[in-house]
Design a protein around this motif. Sequence first.
Motif, mmCIF file in Angstrom:
data_model
loop_
_atom_site.group_PDB
_atom_site.id
_atom_site.type_symbol
_atom_site.label_atom_id
_atom_site.label_comp_id
_atom_site.label_asym_id
_atom_site.label_seq_id
_atom_site.Cartn_x
_atom_site.Cartn_y
_atom_site.Cartn_z
ATOM 1 N N TYR A 1 -13.778 4.479 3.430
ATOM 2 C CA TYR A 1 -13.952 3.323 2.074
ATOM 3 C C TYR A 1 -15.428 2.077 3.409
ATOM 4 O O TYR A 1 -15.534 1.909 2.600
ATOM 5 C CB TYR A 1 -12.735 3.282 1.773
ATOM 6 C CG TYR A 1 -12.883 1.639 1.237
ATOM 7 C CD1 TYR A 1 -13.071 1.801 -0.088
ATOM 8 C CD2 TYR A 1 -12.477 0.422 1.631
ATOM 9 C CE1 TYR A 1 -12.510 0.952 -1.090
ATOM 10 C CE2 TYR A 1 -13.078 -0.617 1.332
ATOM 11 C CZ TYR A 1 -12.876 -0.382 -0.556
ATOM 12 O OH TYR A 1 -13.517 -1.824 -1.300
ATOM 13 N N SER A 2 -14.622 2.410 4.578
ATOM 14 C CA SER A 2 -14.777 1.552 5.429
ATOM 15 C C SER A 2 -16.227 1.342 5.920
ATOM 16 O O SER A 2 -17.138 0.003 5.621
ATOM 17 C CB SER A 2 -14.346 1.144 6.661
ATOM 18 O OG SER A 2 -12.397 1.230 7.110
ATOM 19 N N TYR B 1 -9.397 -2.701 2.182
ATOM 20 C CA TYR B 1 -8.993 -1.347 1.972
ATOM 21 C C TYR B 1 -7.841 -1.918 0.556
ATOM 22 O O TYR B 1 -7.746 -1.416 -0.669
ATOM 23 C CB TYR B 1 -9.123 -0.122 2.541
ATOM 24 C CG TYR B 1 -8.593 0.889 1.301
ATOM 25 C CD1 TYR B 1 -8.744 2.241 1.384
ATOM 26 C CD2 TYR B 1 -6.779 0.786 1.564
ATOM 27 C CE1 TYR B 1 -8.570 3.205 0.749
ATOM 28 C CE2 TYR B 1 -6.254 2.170 1.446
ATOM 29 C CZ TYR B 1 -7.277 3.356 1.014
ATOM 30 O OH TYR B 1 -6.666 3.967 0.273
ATOM 31 N N THR B 2 -7.563 -2.387 1.648
ATOM 32 C CA THR B 2 -5.771 -2.785 0.765
ATOM 33 C C THR B 2 -5.733 -3.716 0.400
ATOM 34 O O THR B 2 -5.050 -3.123 -1.536
ATOM 35 C CB THR B 2 -4.943 -3.033 2.494
ATOM 36 O OG1 THR B 2 -4.674 -2.052 2.783
ATOM 37 C CG2 THR B 2 -3.117 -3.200 1.459
ATOM 38 N N PRO C 1 0.912 -1.369 0.162
ATOM 39 C CA PRO C 1 -0.065 -0.173 -0.209
ATOM 40 C C PRO C 1 0.905 1.587 0.001
ATOM 41 O O PRO C 1 2.174 1.095 0.103
ATOM 42 C CB PRO C 1 -0.991 0.057 1.441
ATOM 43 C CG PRO C 1 -0.008 -1.236 2.174
ATOM 44 C CD PRO C 1 0.447 -2.278 1.143
ATOM 45 N N GLN D 1 -11.122 2.373 -7.536
ATOM 46 C CA GLN D 1 -10.643 2.183 -5.833
ATOM 47 C C GLN D 1 -12.312 2.578 -4.875
ATOM 48 O O GLN D 1 -12.147 2.535 -3.709
ATOM 49 C CB GLN D 1 -9.226 3.292 -5.649
ATOM 50 C CG GLN D 1 -9.283 2.611 -3.929
ATOM 51 C CD GLN D 1 -8.903 1.271 -3.459
ATOM 52 O OE1 GLN D 1 -8.841 1.013 -4.581
ATOM 53 N NE2 GLN D 1 -8.821 1.675 -2.278
ATOM 54 N N TYR E 1 -9.944 6.799 -1.987
ATOM 55 C CA TYR E 1 -9.080 6.305 -0.979
ATOM 56 C C TYR E 1 -8.192 6.442 0.306
ATOM 57 O O TYR E 1 -7.720 6.865 0.280
ATOM 58 C CB TYR E 1 -7.961 7.266 -2.078
ATOM 59 C CG TYR E 1 -7.497 6.693 -3.681
ATOM 60 C CD1 TYR E 1 -6.682 5.429 -3.920
ATOM 61 C CD2 TYR E 1 -8.393 7.329 -4.374
ATOM 62 C CE1 TYR E 1 -5.983 5.077 -4.650
ATOM 63 C CE2 TYR E 1 -8.368 6.191 -6.232
ATOM 64 C CZ TYR E 1 -7.077 5.343 -6.151
ATOM 65 O OH TYR E 1 -6.480 5.147 -7.084
ATOM 66 N N ASP E 2 -10.057 7.112 0.523
ATOM 67 C CA ASP E 2 -9.727 7.638 2.129
ATOM 68 C C ASP E 2 -10.554 6.255 2.720
ATOM 69 O O ASP E 2 -11.530 5.906 2.851
ATOM 70 C CB ASP E 2 -11.291 8.353 2.130
ATOM 71 C CG ASP E 2 -11.330 9.349 3.656
ATOM 72 O OD1 ASP E 2 -10.763 8.474 4.508
ATOM 73 O OD2 ASP E 2 -11.691 10.212 3.980
ATOM 74 N N PRO E 3 -9.503 6.162 3.117
ATOM 75 C CA PRO E 3 -9.332 4.822 3.869
ATOM 76 C C PRO E 3 -11.344 4.503 4.714
ATOM 77 O O PRO E 3 -11.657 3.387 4.733
ATOM 78 C CB PRO E 3 -8.246 4.427 4.701
ATOM 79 C CG PRO E 3 -7.337 5.405 4.717
ATOM 80 C CD PRO E 3 -8.486 6.435 3.664
ATOM 81 N N GLN E 4 -11.221 5.963 5.771
ATOM 82 C CA GLN E 4 -12.513 5.688 6.229
ATOM 83 C C GLN E 4 -13.530 6.192 6.046
ATOM 84 O O GLN E 4 -14.735 4.955 6.254
ATOM 85 C CB GLN E 4 -12.627 7.069 7.715
ATOM 86 C CG GLN E 4 -11.200 7.184 8.552
ATOM 87 C CD GLN E 4 -10.847 7.679 9.270
ATOM 88 O OE1 GLN E 4 -11.394 9.540 9.378
ATOM 89 N NE2 GLN E 4 -10.322 7.550 10.734
#
Length: 473
Positions: A209-210, A221-222, A16, A201, A204-207
């Motif tokens: 995304y979750s 995500y990864t 990542p 994707q 691209y914001d992991p939070q």
Amino acid sequence: MFRPQKYSIPDRAGQPFIDPVEIRRLLDANPAPQHSQVAAAVESALGLNRLSLQQTAVLLNAGPEDRRLVLEAAGTLKRRVYGDRIVVFAPLYIGNKCVNDCSYCGFRSSNPRAVRRTLSPDEIAGEVRQLSSTGQKRLILVFGEHPLYDPGFIASAVRLVYSTRQDHDRINRVNINAAPFDVDGFRTIKRAGIGTYQIFQETYDPQVYSRIHGRGPKSDYTYRLTAMDRAMEAGIDDVGLGVLLGHADWRFEVMALVRHTNHLEACYGVGPHTISFPRVRKASNLDLSGIDHVTDDDFRYLVAVLRLAVPYAGLILTAREPGQLRNGMIKYGVSQIDAGTRLEIGGYSGPAATQQIDREQFELSDTRTLEQTVAELVKAGQIPSFCTACYRKGRTGEYFMQFASGGHIKHYCTPNALLSFAEYLCDYTSGPLYEKGWELIRSELDRMPAGALRDNTAKKLREIPGGARDLFM
Ligand code: SAM
Ligand code: SF4
């Protein structure tokens, strides 16, 4: 052209690379850039240099006056790199079974209204015959994520599409949009001869995304972020990135797309073949109240910034957007569009068109036929290109990138666009569109520099009305 940059997370193949704090810091460091900074980034882009993340942030934060400069420059660069041509394709949905629960998608597993269907081989062949009988040459096959749609299944579908042909009607390039696989899975798909492997994707914001990918394999995500790394390792060097706009800050997403591009260039010497930037649309049983819609002005602008930041990438604008907006955005850098699109599974060979939202992933805005779209492109002086030459001549990946980023693309692509369009005109049109199309071809030919390439193109063009086909450089 590309100079590796230092980031908080160094670029390593398969690892990542997105640091949201770093991206935010770059955006916040210069919230109101000076005109001279914008002008310098624009000048660099016009010199066909890839922009750094800092320069991209400068453009993203530019004030209203400077935005005009950026839009204009994107148009100039588009013409310089791509010429007046636009690549045309169609999506073909193969199946919408899905184990994921993406909050925005009509196919999400928790949507009881979704009508689920997977095309049989005969049905796929029927769809392909229908599509190719209208003149389509490039398809993207789309799949939900489901154990049924494993790499073997996808590879068979790709082979079936290539083998379904009748006279001039044939699909010459099959791209796919499907769930990410492991390296072996990608190898299986590669062997079937896919063009581009596309996957978005989404954010691209992991939070964020979750929050929007609660359940299913896509919640990782990864694994999704590193999908292109595995595709590259499997030898697929034509990949298409994308984000779904409406969930996180659009400036952040554009920065992340550029960061992803830099990662691929640093690790593999190849950037994305295409970038997509759909906006969330109405879909079956979907509440849009939480969506942060990107305005048309910002949308146009972000496309212009992407054009300047990654000059070689094909920028795709789909029929999610209204026809008028699509026509207008070609001049700011869009280089590929779908046309004649039907999203309903089996919709091309089924009964004529009214959209049935429970049978589709989302609602389309642009429901023009391929012929209507082509007619409007011609009116706007744009050559619709059905060309598949680079893929068939092995000009992919690294070669394609050097080729395109040096501005040489139009020396192959303009002739090939003219040839593929002339074949389309002869096989699928008559009357005014046929006449106007040839007029445009003649005027584009006149604008090519005198020399062997123009003479060779003119010679091949003369052979097409007599029956010569599948001509390309
Ligand atoms: N199942 C595959 C996956 O998730 O990657 C295929 C993706 S889907 C068939 C193609 C893309 O459509 C998604 O990646 C997403 O960005 C987009 N999409 C999904 N729902 C949408 C909506 N309501 N409006 C606009 N685009 C949407
Ligand atoms: Fe399934 Fe793809 Fe829709 Fe998500 S976006 S629910 S993975 S089809």
